[in-house]
Design an enzyme around this catalytic site. Structure first.
Site, PDB file in Angstrom:
ATOM      1  N   HIS A 108       1.451  -4.934   0.112  1.00  0.00           N
ATOM      2  CA  HIS A 108       1.930  -3.747   0.820  1.00  0.00           C
ATOM      3  C   HIS A 108       0.849  -3.154   1.729  1.00  0.00           C
ATOM      4  CE1 HIS A 108       4.326   0.124   0.954  1.00  0.00           C
ATOM      5  NE2 HIS A 108       3.122   0.569   1.272  1.00  0.00           N
ATOM      6  N   GLU A 109      -0.297  -2.892   1.149  1.00  0.00           N
ATOM      7  CA  GLU A 109      -1.369  -2.261   1.942  1.00  0.00           C
ATOM      8  C   GLU A 109      -1.875  -3.192   3.042  1.00  0.00           C
ATOM      9  OE1 GLU A 109      -1.657   0.766   1.667  1.00  0.00           O
ATOM     10  OE2 GLU A 109      -0.636   0.993  -0.250  1.00  0.00           O
ATOM     11  N   GLU A 111       6.045   2.503   7.524  1.00  0.00           N
ATOM     12  CA  GLU A 111       6.047   1.698   6.310  1.00  0.00           C
ATOM     13  C   GLU A 111       6.759   0.355   6.472  1.00  0.00           C
ATOM     14  OE1 GLU A 111       4.530   2.241   3.447  1.00  0.00           O
ATOM     15  OE2 GLU A 111       3.783   4.264   3.883  1.00  0.00           O
ATOM     16  N   HIS A 122       1.250  13.418  -2.144  1.00  0.00           N
ATOM     17  CA  HIS A 122       1.891  12.952  -0.915  1.00  0.00           C
ATOM     18  C   HIS A 122       2.324  14.111  -0.018  1.00  0.00           C
ATOM     19  CE1 HIS A 122       2.187   9.154  -3.076  1.00  0.00           C
ATOM     20  NE2 HIS A 122       2.594   8.573  -1.972  1.00  0.00           N
ATOM     21  N   GLY A 132       0.286  13.345   4.182  1.00  0.00           N
ATOM     22  CA  GLY A 132       1.059  13.520   5.407  1.00  0.00           C
ATOM     23  C   GLY A 132       2.553  13.419   5.227  1.00  0.00           C
TER      24      GLY A 132
END
Length: 781
Positions: free
Chosen positions: A561-562, A591, A693, A698
């Site tokens: 994911h990252e 995302e 979060h 953000g």
């Protein structure tokens, strides 16, 4: 992802000429401070903090030709001291990569003050000379911000991965001055009017799409930063300053509360069921806490609220009372004594609402959505569609867990509660699919996982990833450094990888952060481009003893994911630095690449390339692979509702909640959970107090973005499914198209247009529902 300025590579050269000791005048004449022309755009840094449970430039060094002098106004001795401090400050030196290993808290104040003074002087000059042209407005603005933002980014990054009281104090002292400058820049009428003049000029249609996006976004951002407020601006600025302070304090309280909990265990019976990896981590933690003789076999052991420790207890510990103790501690983090975030949340919500009303909006959600793909209604519509699809399956999942625990003779079977679900769902998964997550750890060693991930990137996007350790300074021995190269072996990007949990100094979660973006304007030789650099930060279980880091499958997904975030940053082909990579991409689309990459964890060839036993080299069997596929949608209804709870309470708090009204923030959470949680919310649950979060990141009125982007990412991956995942040539062709659109175009093109260019049509949620096993749509609760 916290919306803060993006750091970029700083080249700051200190040139001190000979100082005559006999004359203060000669000192004043001879001393000069040189700032090399490198810059970053006026843009907020995004730290991607993903859902819970969740690298040579080939550029020559050259000395600056432009120098700016400062005059001495104090004694010779004092001046010499100031000059020496600046000359030796690592944040103010000429470097290719940030000097993470040399920076300490004492460097922060003088560096930020020097850079603020320089930036203020340059802003004065820009406002005096600005013209509504690209070369007289946008280019000098991009150059101007680079030096300051990279240093600010360095110190904030170190606070996230190497926290200390001294660093906190330095940032806390300098932050108001930094915010004050940001506000002055964002509210600059000369710059705002120049951007508007560009848009209204006859040359507007001649601008590239990317440049039009920069102008339009700059105008919109200026309005949101209060450029038009005039008489109300003073109060607006006070609010912004206070919100920044509260956000920092919120984050610090969460970290401190997480560190504060330590449960020493001396009787192994108390932690019966914990796997060997968890026992090893607990013993290793105990050693770090002063229990020098601690061993995995005999203890003592220390349990913490850091994710690897917490999750192991909740999934495997047979001691129900210990599970309850740890669960209660986790969901009440930052809710007691001097670490209580309740009033901070109330103040944040109150100030955000006032800020929105000053700007002419009804609520803060409208402010947040002003720069996103969705609006409040569309976000709520998607959330409800997913909620309706997930509710029925979630009810069945919980009932299945209850029935299974009853068959196993669990005394708590008729009264399963929150500290039981993870434990018994894991037992059910093991029984149903014959998969034990802990037994799979030896097949997912970090080195093999990274090798497989890099091989996938090469197949899909034609890029090779090579270790570059030693080329750049790092902040911890755990950190690895990599270079991304094109098929010709030419470097195109770099990234740092910090994989392991360090609860004493590193905040939890996983995120990607840019260090510097691609920019043609900011290249050293004015002919090529400045190459992007990224951070990839995780918090997985560290190596224990002589074993490498052995990962859970979820930790594997997190790394993929990252890295997906990093790929969008590093593989951009956008030369306009203000919209290169992740910059300028609407928050609810950012995302897409990260969640897209998670799908490849279930791709047979990819999984088999990473799943090799760390000792024997044996590959994961086909039988186990098929079981992993079958288990992919296990508890998907429950998991979907969990995300929907977070997204819904976020929107509620930022759209309809009335601070100091009849409802408390916890009342809102309870009400939301009645429609989003199959099991009633634990009455003492204070998760909001650690919901970084939306209160320290953000994602305020933006947590829905995970689901919004997941629709995009699932549909994007379905293009590969439609083409044929077993046909490598077709996969490479589709991968190239994905790279040339989603990864290459950055913020220079509207995300919906980018998606359509890749997919050939607008997105549909069908692929997401199918991937999660939620088709057909169940009846609403």
């Amino acid at each position: 992802m916290s919306a803060q300025p993006n750091p970029n590579l700083l080249l700051f050269t200190m040139l001190i000429t000979t100082i005559a000791s006999t004359s203060l005048a000669s000192i004043s004449r001879a001393s000069s401070l040189t700032l090399f022309r490198r810059s970053t755009p006026h843009h907020r840094r995004k730290s991607f903090a993903c859902p819970l449970w969740s690298t040579s430039f080939s550029l020559c060094l050259r000395r600056p030709t432009h120098r700016r002098r400062f005059s001495a106004t104090t004694t010779s001795a004092a001046l010499m001291t100031d000059v020496e401090e600046i000359a030796t400050n690592p944040l103010l030196q000429d470097f290719d990569f940030p000097p993470f290993d040399a920076v300490t808290a004492e460097h922060v104040r003088p560096a930020i003050r020097a850079l603020l003074k320089k930036s203020e002087s340059e802003l004065d000059e820009l406002e005096r000379s600005v013209e509504p042209t690209w070369s007289k407005l946008v280019e000098p603005l991009e150059r101007m911000m680079d030096r300051l933002e990279v240093v600010w980014g360095i110190v904030h990054h170190l606070k996230a991965v190497k926290d200390s009281p001294e660093l906190r104090s330095a940032i806390e002292e300098m932050q108001p001055e930094k915010v004050k400058f940001d506000l002055r820049l964002g509210q600059s009428k000369p710059l705002y009017n120049a951007f508007k003049a560009i848009k209204e000029s006859n040359d507007w249609n001649d601008l590239s799409e990317a440049r039009k996006r920069i102008v339009e976004k700059s105008i919109k951002e200026a309005v949101l930063e209060g450029v038009s407020l005039d008489g109300k601006r003073e109060r607006f600025n006070e609010i912004v300053q206070e919100l920044k302070r509260l956000s920092e304090k919120f984050s610090e309280n969460v970290l401190d509360a997480t560190k504060k909990f330590e449960r020493l265990v001396t009787d192994k019976k108390e932690i019966e069921g914990l796997p060997a990896t968890a026992l090893g981590l607990a013993a290793q933690t105990a050693v770090s806490k002063g229990h020098e003789n601690a061993t995995p076999e005999n203890g003592p052991w220390v349990i913490t609220l850091d994710a690897p420790s917490y999750l192991s207890v909740m999934k495997y510990c047979q001691n129900r009372s210990l599970r309850e103790e740890v669960f209660r501690a986790y969901v009440t983090r930052a809710y007691s004594d001097d670490l209580d975030n309740t009033e901070i949340i109330n103040q944040i919500l109150k100030l955000r609402l006032e800020k929105a009303q000053l700007l002419g909006y009804n609520n803060y959600a409208e402010v947040s959505m002003a720069m996103k793909m969705a609006n409040v209604d569309k976000a709520q519509e998607l959330i409800e569609k997913l909620r309706a699809a997930a509710w029925g399956p979630a009810e069945k999942e919980v009932e299945e867990i209850k029935n299974f625990s009853k068959k196993q003779g669990a005394p708590e079977a008729d009264n399963l509660t929150h500290w039981d679900i993870s434990f018994w769902s894991e037992r059910l998964r093991e029984s149903k699919y014959d998969i034990n997550e802990e037994e799979l750890r030896p097949y997912f060693s970090l080195p093999k996982v990274m090798d497989g991930l890099f091989s996938l990137a090469n197949m899909l996007f034609g890029m090779s990833v090579e270790p570059a350790d030693g080329l750049a300074p790092v902040w911890h021995n755990d950190v690895q450094f990599y270079c991304l190269k094109d098929p010709n072996g030419t470097p195109v990007a770099y990234f740092y990888f910090d994989p392991y949990s360090r609860p004493s100094e590193k905040r939890g979660g996983a995120w990607m952060n840019e260090v510097v973006s691609r920019s043609r304007l900011l290249s050293r030789d004015n002919s090529s481009v400045r190459l992007p650099i990224a951070h990839v930060i995780c918090n997985q279980m560290p190596p224990v003893g002589d074993k490498p880091s052995l990962m859970t499958f979820r930790e594997v997904e997190t790394v993929f994911h990252e890295f997906g975030h990093a790929l969008q940053h590093m593989l951009t082909k956008q030369d306009e630095g203000l919209v290169a990579g992740i910059r300028g991409v609407e928050w609810d689309a950012v995302e897409l690449p990260s969640q897209f990459m998670e799908n490849w964890c279930y791709h047979r060839d990819t999984l088999m390339s990473i799943a090799k036993h760390y000792e024997t080299g044996e590959s994961l069997s086909e039988d186990v692979y098929q079981k992993l596929l079958a288990a992919k949608t296990f508890l998907s209804g429950w998991s979907t509702l969990r995300q929907i709870r977070f997204a819904t309470v976020d929107l509620e708090l930022h759209s309809s909640f009335i601070p100091d009204g009849s409802e408390t923030i916890y009342d809102v959470d309870q009400r939301v959970c009645s429609k989003t949680q199959v099991i009633p919310l634990f009455p003492e649950d204070r998760f909001l107090c650690s919901f970084s979060h939306i209160f320290a990141g953000g994602y305020a009125a933006g947590y829905y973005s995970y689901m919004w982007a997941e629709v995009l990412s699932a549909d994007a991956f379905s293009a590969f499914e439609d083409a044929g995942l077993n046909d490598e040539e077709v996969v490479r062709e589709t991968g190239k198209r994905f790279r040339d659109t989603v990864l290459a175009l950055g913020g220079g093109k509207a995300p919906l247009e980018v998606f359509v260019e890749f997919r050939g049509r607008e997105p549909s949620p069908e692929a997401l529902l199918r991937h999660n096993g939620l088709l057909p749509v169940a009846a609403s609760a």
